[in-house]
Design a protein around this motif. Sequence first.
Motif, PDB file in Angstrom:
ATOM      1  N   TYR A 131      13.631  49.983 -27.134  1.00  0.00           N
ATOM      2  CA  TYR A 131      12.498  49.390 -27.726  1.00  0.00           C
ATOM      3  C   TYR A 131      11.213  49.505 -26.793  1.00  0.00           C
ATOM      4  O   TYR A 131      10.156  49.896 -27.279  1.00  0.00           O
ATOM      5  CB  TYR A 131      12.598  47.905 -27.927  1.00  0.00           C
ATOM      6  N   LEU A 132      11.482  49.467 -25.549  1.00  0.00           N
ATOM      7  CA  LEU A 132      10.332  49.712 -24.774  1.00  0.00           C
ATOM      8  C   LEU A 132       9.641  50.972 -24.548  1.00  0.00           C
ATOM      9  O   LEU A 132       8.724  51.473 -24.334  1.00  0.00           O
ATOM     10  CB  LEU A 132      10.675  49.203 -23.237  1.00  0.00           C
ATOM     11  N   SER A 133      10.730  52.091 -24.673  1.00  0.00           N
ATOM     12  CA  SER A 133      10.185  53.439 -24.823  1.00  0.00           C
ATOM     13  C   SER A 133       9.372  53.798 -25.895  1.00  0.00           C
ATOM     14  O   SER A 133       8.622  54.709 -26.056  1.00  0.00           O
ATOM     15  CB  SER A 133      11.585  54.370 -24.932  1.00  0.00           C
ATOM     16  N   ILE A 134       9.557  52.966 -26.902  1.00  0.00           N
ATOM     17  CA  ILE A 134       8.734  53.266 -28.376  1.00  0.00           C
ATOM     18  C   ILE A 134       7.238  52.964 -27.617  1.00  0.00           C
ATOM     19  O   ILE A 134       6.148  53.723 -28.177  1.00  0.00           O
ATOM     20  CB  ILE A 134       9.086  52.217 -29.320  1.00  0.00           C
ATOM     21  N   MET A 135       6.883  51.866 -26.913  1.00  0.00           N
ATOM     22  CA  MET A 135       5.578  51.672 -26.399  1.00  0.00           C
ATOM     23  C   MET A 135       5.293  52.800 -25.429  1.00  0.00           C
ATOM     24  O   MET A 135       4.258  53.228 -25.332  1.00  0.00           O
ATOM     25  CB  MET A 135       5.599  49.962 -25.828  1.00  0.00           C
ATOM     26  N   GLY A 136       6.301  53.395 -24.681  1.00  0.00           N
ATOM     27  CA  GLY A 136       5.902  54.185 -23.708  1.00  0.00           C
ATOM     28  C   GLY A 136       5.550  55.685 -24.341  1.00  0.00           C
ATOM     29  O   GLY A 136       4.502  55.981 -23.959  1.00  0.00           O
ATOM     30  N   ILE A 137       6.102  56.000 -25.334  1.00  0.00           N
ATOM     31  CA  ILE A 137       5.994  57.151 -25.835  1.00  0.00           C
ATOM     32  C   ILE A 137       4.909  56.970 -26.823  1.00  0.00           C
ATOM     33  O   ILE A 137       3.876  57.955 -26.824  1.00  0.00           O
ATOM     34  CB  ILE A 137       7.150  57.467 -26.919  1.00  0.00           C
ATOM     35  N   GLY A 138       4.513  55.805 -27.294  1.00  0.00           N
ATOM     36  CA  GLY A 138       3.260  55.682 -27.873  1.00  0.00           C
ATOM     37  C   GLY A 138       2.099  55.602 -27.225  1.00  0.00           C
ATOM     38  O   GLY A 138       0.997  56.292 -27.506  1.00  0.00           O
ATOM     39  N   SER A 139       2.202  55.431 -25.635  1.00  0.00           N
ATOM     40  CA  SER A 139       0.991  55.361 -24.963  1.00  0.00           C
ATOM     41  C   SER A 139       0.815  56.940 -24.623  1.00  0.00           C
ATOM     42  O   SER A 139      -0.359  57.289 -24.372  1.00  0.00           O
ATOM     43  CB  SER A 139       1.408  54.420 -23.754  1.00  0.00           C
ATOM     44  N   PHE A 140       2.066  57.531 -24.333  1.00  0.00           N
ATOM     45  CA  PHE A 140       1.714  59.060 -24.172  1.00  0.00           C
ATOM     46  C   PHE A 140       1.025  59.759 -25.192  1.00  0.00           C
ATOM     47  O   PHE A 140       0.086  60.663 -25.164  1.00  0.00           O
ATOM     48  CB  PHE A 140       3.062  59.804 -24.006  1.00  0.00           C
ATOM     49  N   LEU A 141       1.464  59.317 -26.420  1.00  0.00           N
ATOM     50  CA  LEU A 141       0.935  60.204 -27.903  1.00  0.00           C
ATOM     51  C   LEU A 141      -0.537  59.595 -27.727  1.00  0.00           C
ATOM     52  O   LEU A 141      -1.342  60.275 -28.240  1.00  0.00           O
ATOM     53  CB  LEU A 141       1.750  59.718 -29.026  1.00  0.00           C
ATOM     54  N   SER A 142      -0.775  58.468 -27.516  1.00  0.00           N
ATOM     55  CA  SER A 142      -2.195  57.872 -27.701  1.00  0.00           C
ATOM     56  C   SER A 142      -3.041  58.774 -26.421  1.00  0.00           C
ATOM     57  O   SER A 142      -4.102  59.153 -26.861  1.00  0.00           O
ATOM     58  CB  SER A 142      -2.400  56.242 -27.031  1.00  0.00           C
ATOM     59  N   SER A 143      -2.369  58.962 -25.362  1.00  0.00           N
ATOM     60  CA  SER A 143      -3.242  59.731 -24.529  1.00  0.00           C
ATOM     61  C   SER A 143      -3.480  61.178 -24.964  1.00  0.00           C
ATOM     62  O   SER A 143      -4.627  61.923 -24.671  1.00  0.00           O
ATOM     63  CB  SER A 143      -2.475  59.665 -22.918  1.00  0.00           C
ATOM     64  N   LEU A 144      -2.407  61.660 -25.523  1.00  0.00           N
ATOM     65  CA  LEU A 144      -2.757  62.994 -25.922  1.00  0.00           C
ATOM     66  C   LEU A 144      -3.778  63.166 -27.075  1.00  0.00           C
ATOM     67  O   LEU A 144      -4.540  64.094 -27.044  1.00  0.00           O
ATOM     68  CB  LEU A 144      -1.127  63.524 -26.668  1.00  0.00           C
ATOM     69  N   ILE A 145      -3.855  62.011 -28.025  1.00  0.00           N
ATOM     70  CA  ILE A 145      -4.527  62.088 -29.284  1.00  0.00           C
ATOM     71  C   ILE A 145      -5.934  61.973 -28.555  1.00  0.00           C
ATOM     72  O   ILE A 145      -6.912  62.683 -29.130  1.00  0.00           O
ATOM     73  CB  ILE A 145      -4.148  60.954 -29.979  1.00  0.00           C
ATOM     74  N   ILE A 146      -5.930  61.058 -27.555  1.00  0.00           N
ATOM     75  CA  ILE A 146      -7.419  60.930 -26.966  1.00  0.00           C
ATOM     76  C   ILE A 146      -7.836  62.149 -26.550  1.00  0.00           C
ATOM     77  O   ILE A 146      -9.043  62.635 -26.604  1.00  0.00           O
ATOM     78  CB  ILE A 146      -7.289  59.911 -25.898  1.00  0.00           C
ATOM     79  N   SER A 147      -7.131  62.781 -25.683  1.00  0.00           N
ATOM     80  CA  SER A 147      -7.437  64.309 -25.191  1.00  0.00           C
ATOM     81  C   SER A 147      -7.873  65.472 -26.300  1.00  0.00           C
ATOM     82  O   SER A 147      -8.774  66.026 -26.145  1.00  0.00           O
ATOM     83  CB  SER A 147      -6.378  64.814 -24.336  1.00  0.00           C
ATOM     84  N   VAL A 148      -7.237  65.301 -27.467  1.00  0.00           N
ATOM     85  CA  VAL A 148      -7.256  66.287 -28.558  1.00  0.00           C
ATOM     86  C   VAL A 148      -8.704  66.028 -29.259  1.00  0.00           C
ATOM     87  O   VAL A 148      -9.542  66.672 -29.226  1.00  0.00           O
ATOM     88  CB  VAL A 148      -6.275  66.276 -29.576  1.00  0.00           C
ATOM     89  N   VAL A 149      -9.014  64.453 -29.376  1.00  0.00           N
ATOM     90  CA  VAL A 149     -10.177  64.240 -30.126  1.00  0.00           C
ATOM     91  C   VAL A 149     -11.339  64.338 -29.139  1.00  0.00           C
ATOM     92  O   VAL A 149     -12.230  64.831 -29.624  1.00  0.00           O
ATOM     93  CB  VAL A 149     -10.118  62.588 -30.519  1.00  0.00           C
ATOM     94  N   GLU A 150     -11.185  64.252 -27.859  1.00  0.00           N
ATOM     95  CA  GLU A 150     -12.285  64.371 -27.103  1.00  0.00           C
ATOM     96  C   GLU A 150     -12.623  65.993 -27.020  1.00  0.00           C
ATOM     97  O   GLU A 150     -13.720  66.297 -26.996  1.00  0.00           O
ATOM     98  CB  GLU A 150     -11.854  63.953 -25.483  1.00  0.00           C
ATOM     99  N   LYS A 151     -11.737  66.950 -27.127  1.00  0.00           N
ATOM    100  CA  LYS A 151     -11.959  68.070 -27.022  1.00  0.00           C
ATOM    101  C   LYS A 151     -12.621  68.876 -28.257  1.00  0.00           C
ATOM    102  O   LYS A 151     -13.345  69.635 -28.384  1.00  0.00           O
ATOM    103  CB  LYS A 151     -10.764  69.142 -26.662  1.00  0.00           C
TER     104      LYS A 151
END
Length: 565
Positions: free
Chosen positions: A492-512
């Motif tokens: 259950y906690l890993s869902i929040m963890g992978i979600g944070s990683f995906l959020s970081s990836l999405i932010i990076s893609v959106v920024e570029k």
Amino acid sequence: MDTDLPGLQSTLPNNIVNGVVNYEGHPVLRSKSGRWRSAYFIIGVEVAERFAYYGVSSNLITYLTGPLGQSTATAAENVSFWSGTASLLPLIGAFIADGFLGRYLTIIIASLVYILALALLAFSTLLPSNCKNVVDHSSCSPHLQVIVFFVALYLVAFAQGGHKPCVQAFGADQFDADDPEELKSKSSFFNWWYFGLCVGPTVGIFVLSYIQDNLSWGLGFGIPCVIMGFALMIFLFGTMTYRFGVKTKEKNAFARIGHVFVVAARNWRVSPSAISVEEEASGIRPHQGSKQFRFLNKALVSLDGSNVNGTVCSIDDVEETKAVLRLTPIWVSCLGYGIVFAQISTLFTKQGATMDRSIGSTFKIPPATLQSFIGISVFILIPIYDTILVPVTRTLTSIPSGITMLQRIGTGIFISTVSMIVAAIVETRRLKIAREYGLLDDPKAMIPMKIWWLIPQYLLAGASDVFTIVGMQEFFYDQMPSDLRSIGLALYLSIMGIGSFLSSLIISVVEKTTGGNGQDGWIADNLNHGHIDYFYYLLAGISAGAFVMFLCAAKYYVYNGERGM
């Protein structure tokens, strides 16, 4: 603490709890062990741990963009990456606890590491910095303070990775699922556990964010260190009341599940007719979900008709493996919620930092303080949910928890989608006001719009937590084999963890993709030049897609023991 007690269940009197022992390894009386008397100690420990954790995490982006001189996008990515790591490390902590040390000992060791990490974090703020009062962030270079800070920060993540899944699983272990009254209490435990979890962050955010912004970062990081010391003493004080699990099988759960996959792979050529014969002999019934992942039933078949050295798996081991595998589609479909959850401590906070935060003529609310409204939402909804909604729905559904765990999770995912839409609407209004007052080009300008406009999105985030997070906690604990329940909570906690990683990836893609060539993208250092409202709408779309995936996965899920409490 695992103990072998063969034949215990058939000889114990009714007032002795089956399958558990006390700290000395002796059978325990139901009236003098476990239940709420033990749960109060454990909930108290988690309140303190969450106070410490959120005392660090809630205002982290302000420290990174302030004393450490990072840009908004870089700081948001670093916070998301750290949060993701912190949410994935419980998988390692749970593996160590369930496979080797046991939950009790893992909690103690993790607490000691936690105290050390927080002390080091506070110490790092006393080291000299070359990024203070620097206008051009690009002139800041790595130095001793940055190195020590990030070492301490990730040590905090490592410590909570051992602490969090074990404490919650150990707390739920204090209730006997075979006793009807204790079964109801166990369901309530997850509600009040999360209620307690929100007390710590709410107090921590209010008190520590003010201290960090207005007094001292060293003091703001040092207080959580002291609190964690008290938490460890509270946990040890309750030792004599705790129930400890009994080791009932020679092989640990990891070995049993791995063996099923190995034998099934070895028997990949077994014919369907041979599997059907073995299924009938083993008494497999369709309503148990045994027709799902039928390829694993090959582990029941012996190619030479013998079972030398355990070459054939038991039906219990195969069903246990299927139970774990059935969780995968649910886990994947919940990732969209994890992505939305990651925004609360990053962009929500930066959004509030640009708004009118004044109360009276002198006092200004730290922007991270608004995260406490998530806790306020939980404080209001948990008692209503547990004392009103559950009894009412229980009479209609005959389910101990009122609605099924998956129904609860799905409701929360839907609410989180709404929260992103509301956040986008509020941000659009903020940009409109900044444009009307000619403040778009001033990144430090206070937008004449009260920060209270952000409260609805925080309250909705809290409401979604009450449904989704509590539902996921109970679901991944209840649906895992008994000796893998720390792993279940880590999932259950890993869902929040992978979600944070995906959020970081999405932010990076959106920024570029939305910026470049000297133009600001959606997520800019000057939020007035950006469009995080567009980003929020993007996240709302991702969350809606995840909700549809969840509905499909939930439709075909079969609960262990045919109960969806």
